[in-house]
Motif scaffolding. Structure first.
Motif, PDB file in Angstrom:
ATOM      1  N   ILE A   1      -4.369  -0.467  -4.629  1.00  0.00           N
ATOM      2  CA  ILE A   1      -3.039  -0.124  -3.663  1.00  0.00           C
ATOM      3  C   ILE A   1      -2.450  -2.034  -3.792  1.00  0.00           C
ATOM      4  O   ILE A   1      -1.545  -2.386  -3.764  1.00  0.00           O
ATOM      5  N   LEU A   2      -3.237  -2.888  -4.551  1.00  0.00           N
ATOM      6  CA  LEU A   2      -2.208  -4.168  -4.867  1.00  0.00           C
ATOM      7  C   LEU A   2      -1.127  -3.993  -6.297  1.00  0.00           C
ATOM      8  O   LEU A   2       0.082  -4.238  -6.415  1.00  0.00           O
ATOM      9  N   ALA A   3      -1.902  -3.137  -6.901  1.00  0.00           N
ATOM     10  CA  ALA A   3      -1.242  -2.947  -8.181  1.00  0.00           C
ATOM     11  C   ALA A   3      -0.106  -1.983  -8.225  1.00  0.00           C
ATOM     12  O   ALA A   3       1.291  -2.068  -8.550  1.00  0.00           O
ATOM     13  N   LEU A   4       0.069  -1.253  -6.932  1.00  0.00           N
ATOM     14  CA  LEU A   4       0.876  -0.454  -6.574  1.00  0.00           C
ATOM     15  C   LEU A   4       2.016  -1.368  -5.608  1.00  0.00           C
ATOM     16  O   LEU A   4       3.587  -0.455  -5.939  1.00  0.00           O
ATOM     17  N   LEU A   5       1.806  -2.102  -5.189  1.00  0.00           N
ATOM     18  CA  LEU A   5       2.533  -2.933  -4.179  1.00  0.00           C
ATOM     19  C   LEU A   5       3.012  -3.909  -5.572  1.00  0.00           C
ATOM     20  O   LEU A   5       4.393  -4.044  -4.930  1.00  0.00           O
ATOM     21  N   LEU A   6       2.231  -4.199  -5.487  1.00  0.00           N
ATOM     22  CA  LEU A   6       2.853  -5.368  -7.084  1.00  0.00           C
ATOM     23  C   LEU A   6       4.131  -4.572  -7.731  1.00  0.00           C
ATOM     24  O   LEU A   6       4.695  -5.165  -7.791  1.00  0.00           O
ATOM     25  N   SER A   7       3.701  -3.447  -8.226  1.00  0.00           N
ATOM     26  CA  SER A   7       4.736  -2.653  -9.205  1.00  0.00           C
ATOM     27  C   SER A   7       6.007  -2.180  -8.301  1.00  0.00           C
ATOM     28  O   SER A   7       6.761  -2.996  -8.918  1.00  0.00           O
TER      29      SER A   7
ATOM     30  N   PHE B   1      14.581   0.255 -16.590  1.00  0.00           N
ATOM     31  CA  PHE B   1      13.113   0.297 -16.295  1.00  0.00           C
ATOM     32  C   PHE B   1      12.426   0.585 -15.588  1.00  0.00           C
ATOM     33  O   PHE B   1      11.074   0.913 -15.081  1.00  0.00           O
ATOM     34  N   ALA B   2      12.537  -0.748 -14.345  1.00  0.00           N
ATOM     35  CA  ALA B   2      12.974  -0.384 -13.419  1.00  0.00           C
ATOM     36  C   ALA B   2      12.830   1.137 -12.445  1.00  0.00           C
ATOM     37  O   ALA B   2      11.660   1.664 -11.882  1.00  0.00           O
ATOM     38  N   LEU B   3      13.847   1.701 -12.823  1.00  0.00           N
ATOM     39  CA  LEU B   3      14.014   3.439 -12.467  1.00  0.00           C
ATOM     40  C   LEU B   3      12.536   4.418 -12.357  1.00  0.00           C
ATOM     41  O   LEU B   3      12.671   4.725 -11.986  1.00  0.00           O
ATOM     42  N   ALA B   4      12.429   4.187 -13.924  1.00  0.00           N
ATOM     43  CA  ALA B   4      11.045   4.843 -14.846  1.00  0.00           C
ATOM     44  C   ALA B   4      10.124   4.210 -14.156  1.00  0.00           C
ATOM     45  O   ALA B   4       9.618   5.233 -13.370  1.00  0.00           O
ATOM     46  N   VAL B   5      10.166   3.023 -13.902  1.00  0.00           N
ATOM     47  CA  VAL B   5       8.306   3.103 -13.102  1.00  0.00           C
ATOM     48  C   VAL B   5       8.908   3.082 -12.007  1.00  0.00           C
ATOM     49  O   VAL B   5       7.513   3.676 -11.148  1.00  0.00           O
ATOM     50  N   GLN B   6      10.312   3.528 -10.784  1.00  0.00           N
ATOM     51  CA  GLN B   6       9.626   4.364  -9.387  1.00  0.00           C
ATOM     52  C   GLN B   6       9.382   5.459  -9.541  1.00  0.00           C
ATOM     53  O   GLN B   6       8.466   5.607  -8.544  1.00  0.00           O
ATOM     54  N   GLY B   7       9.810   6.369 -10.987  1.00  0.00           N
ATOM     55  CA  GLY B   7       9.354   7.418 -10.961  1.00  0.00           C
ATOM     56  C   GLY B   7       7.621   7.699 -11.319  1.00  0.00           C
ATOM     57  O   GLY B   7       6.870   8.336 -10.186  1.00  0.00           O
ATOM     58  N   VAL B   8       7.153   6.130 -11.529  1.00  0.00           N
ATOM     59  CA  VAL B   8       5.820   6.918 -11.955  1.00  0.00           C
ATOM     60  C   VAL B   8       4.849   6.342 -10.800  1.00  0.00           C
ATOM     61  O   VAL B   8       3.968   6.788 -10.463  1.00  0.00           O
ATOM     62  N   ALA B   9       5.739   5.775 -10.577  1.00  0.00           N
ATOM     63  CA  ALA B   9       4.902   5.243  -8.715  1.00  0.00           C
ATOM     64  C   ALA B   9       5.040   6.537  -7.664  1.00  0.00           C
ATOM     65  O   ALA B   9       4.127   5.795  -7.493  1.00  0.00           O
ATOM     66  N   LEU B  10       5.636   6.775  -7.754  1.00  0.00           N
ATOM     67  CA  LEU B  10       5.364   8.307  -6.720  1.00  0.00           C
ATOM     68  C   LEU B  10       4.545   8.708  -7.392  1.00  0.00           C
ATOM     69  O   LEU B  10       3.134   9.537  -6.301  1.00  0.00           O
ATOM     70  N   VAL B  11       3.390   8.975  -8.914  1.00  0.00           N
ATOM     71  CA  VAL B  11       3.090  10.427  -8.455  1.00  0.00           C
ATOM     72  C   VAL B  11       1.190   9.235  -8.617  1.00  0.00           C
ATOM     73  O   VAL B  11       0.539   9.672  -8.354  1.00  0.00           O
TER      74      VAL B  11
ATOM     75  N   ARG C   1       9.732   7.677  -1.085  1.00  0.00           N
ATOM     76  CA  ARG C   1       9.447   7.694  -2.464  1.00  0.00           C
ATOM     77  C   ARG C   1      10.272   9.001  -3.388  1.00  0.00           C
ATOM     78  O   ARG C   1      10.650   9.234  -4.843  1.00  0.00           O
ATOM     79  N   ILE C   2      10.125  10.297  -2.759  1.00  0.00           N
ATOM     80  CA  ILE C   2      10.524  11.451  -3.138  1.00  0.00           C
ATOM     81  C   ILE C   2      12.469  11.358  -3.747  1.00  0.00           C
ATOM     82  O   ILE C   2      13.041  12.040  -4.806  1.00  0.00           O
ATOM     83  N   GLY C   3      12.670  10.364  -3.108  1.00  0.00           N
ATOM     84  CA  GLY C   3      14.530  10.406  -2.441  1.00  0.00           C
ATOM     85  C   GLY C   3      14.954   9.114  -3.325  1.00  0.00           C
ATOM     86  O   GLY C   3      16.056   9.510  -4.431  1.00  0.00           O
ATOM     87  N   VAL C   4      14.078   9.022  -3.779  1.00  0.00           N
ATOM     88  CA  VAL C   4      14.168   7.532  -4.915  1.00  0.00           C
ATOM     89  C   VAL C   4      14.212   7.891  -6.072  1.00  0.00           C
ATOM     90  O   VAL C   4      14.470   7.350  -7.186  1.00  0.00           O
TER      91      VAL C   4
ATOM     92  N   VAL D   1       9.325   0.594  -0.062  1.00  0.00           N
ATOM     93  CA  VAL D   1       8.272  -0.471   0.153  1.00  0.00           C
ATOM     94  C   VAL D   1       8.954  -1.030   1.043  1.00  0.00           C
ATOM     95  O   VAL D   1       6.718  -0.735   1.547  1.00  0.00           O
ATOM     96  N   GLY D   2       9.411  -1.408   2.046  1.00  0.00           N
ATOM     97  CA  GLY D   2       8.633  -1.559   3.860  1.00  0.00           C
ATOM     98  C   GLY D   2       8.024  -0.371   3.851  1.00  0.00           C
ATOM     99  O   GLY D   2       6.651  -0.908   4.826  1.00  0.00           O
ATOM    100  N   LEU D   3       7.832   0.603   4.073  1.00  0.00           N
ATOM    101  CA  LEU D   3       6.820   1.271   4.578  1.00  0.00           C
ATOM    102  C   LEU D   3       5.923   1.275   3.718  1.00  0.00           C
ATOM    103  O   LEU D   3       4.573   2.216   4.039  1.00  0.00           O
ATOM    104  N   GLU D   4       6.182   1.413   2.384  1.00  0.00           N
ATOM    105  CA  GLU D   4       4.816   1.758   1.692  1.00  0.00           C
ATOM    106  C   GLU D   4       3.537   0.571   2.298  1.00  0.00           C
ATOM    107  O   GLU D   4       2.784   0.910   2.171  1.00  0.00           O
TER     108      GLU D   4
END
Length: 337
Positions: A7-13, A60-70, A106-109, A150-153
């Motif tokens: 959870i901490l890794a997901l929130l930090l990223s 790079f940030a948007l690519a990570v956002q896609g990985v964050a969904l998974v 997250r899906i919308g992002v 991020v806020g909802l997460e």
């Protein structure tokens, strides 16, 4: 529970990438206000040099956002064993009222990020960066979505309680439920499969026409493909919930799309959802990419990239259809005589 490493890794990223998007949005506001390629002033030169760094950072940030969904869905599935009543990610996400909205956002992002990356790639092909205002205006629209996600997460993870009894997926995805999950589960299986494979066939036919003839006058073919891709995504998710999941579980009453991601089912959900999301993301970018040919520096580049994106979308559609068909043919469940 928020102090778990996953959870901490997901929130930090998520936080770091959103901050990067915020920095890109600040730069984008300057671009929207001061960009003038005909101006040789030092301020314009600084903006031009800054576009390289900003585009790389935002990309790079948007690519990570896609990985964050998974990772968000995967982590929710792994946590199901910690909550009474949860069988999979569906139950975990319903522990409080923030889980499902966070997933939807997250899906919308994810889709917005894929569109931005496609426009950025097209813009980089033009010698005068003709889409720079468009893509940074889009970034300013994406930033609130990312902040909301991020806020909802954060609210979701802060409000996780192990002593809460949650609802399992059998209550969420059942025809007796009055929500959207129940409505999708109640769809007639024959109708759902007919709409799915009929929709995929029409989308592939439209894509073949686009690849052969081009975006069309006024880009109507490309924009039609974009709209059809959005419809195909809805039809695909409806078919997965209403009928394809039944063949995986070999149970006529189990409609959950999240249990498909579990190891006991061979992680088949990733083979289903992955191509569908890729097909939709690339399909949504076809129309905007074709629109870029209105600019002289992109007149020959835009149709070529549009065709490539359509081909990628079509390939993902074929893969999704093939996986769906293989599941049905190999299953021991007989829904139709």
């Amino acid at each position: 529970m928020i102090f778990q490493p996953a959870i901490l890794a997901l929130l930090l990223s998520s936080l770091l990438t959103t901050l990067a998007l915020g920095g890109g949005a600040v730069f984008g506001a300057r671009v929207l206000r001061h960009w003038d390629p005909t101006n040789g002033a030092a301020s314009q030169l600084r903006l031009e040099r800054g576009t390289y760094l900003s585009s790389t950072l935002v990309g790079f940030a948007l690519a990570v956002q896609g990985v964050a969904l998974v990772l968000f869905v995967y982590n929710a599935d792994r946590m199901a064993s910690q909550f009474v009543g949860a069988m999979c990610a569906a139950g975990t996400l319903r522990v409080n009222g923030f889980g499902m909205p966070a997933l939807m956002l997250r899906i919308g992002v994810f889709f917005a990020a894929c569109l931005w990356l496609a426009l950025d790639h097209l813009d980089s092909q033009g010698y005068d960066y003709p889409l720079i205002r468009v893509k940074y205006a889009l970034l300013l629209a994406v930033l609130p979505l990312a902040l909301g996600a991020v806020g909802l997460e954060l609210a979701y993870f802060l409000n996780l309680r192990a002593d809460v009894v949650t609802s399992c997926c059998s209550r969420l995805f059942t025809p007796a439920n009055t929500g959207i999950g129940g409505d999708l589960a109640a769809l007639d299986p024959a109708l759902a499969l007919g709409l799915l494979f009929g929709g995929l066939a029409l989308l592939l036919a439209l894509g073949a026409f686009l690849v052969k003839r081009g975006p069309g006058r006024g880009n109507w073919v490309a924009w039609t493909y974009t709209g059809a891709s959005a419809v195909a995504f809805v039809l695909g998710m409806a078919a997965v919930i209403s009928v394809i999941s039944l063949y995986v579980y070999e149970n006529p009453n189990h409609h959950c799309p999240f249990c498909l991601l579990k190891p006991e089912y061979g992680f088949i959900g990733y083979a289903l959802h992955g191509p569908l999301f890729v097909a939709t993301a690339t399909g949504l970018a076809v129309g905007p990419l074709a629109w870029g040919r209105r600019f002289p520096s992109l007149r020959s580049i835009s149709p070529r990239l549009c065709r490539r994106m359509a081909l990628l979308s079509m390939a993902a559609c074929v893969l999704f259809g093939a996986v769906s068909g293989a599941i049905i043919l190999r299953s021991g469940l007989m829904l139709f005589p």
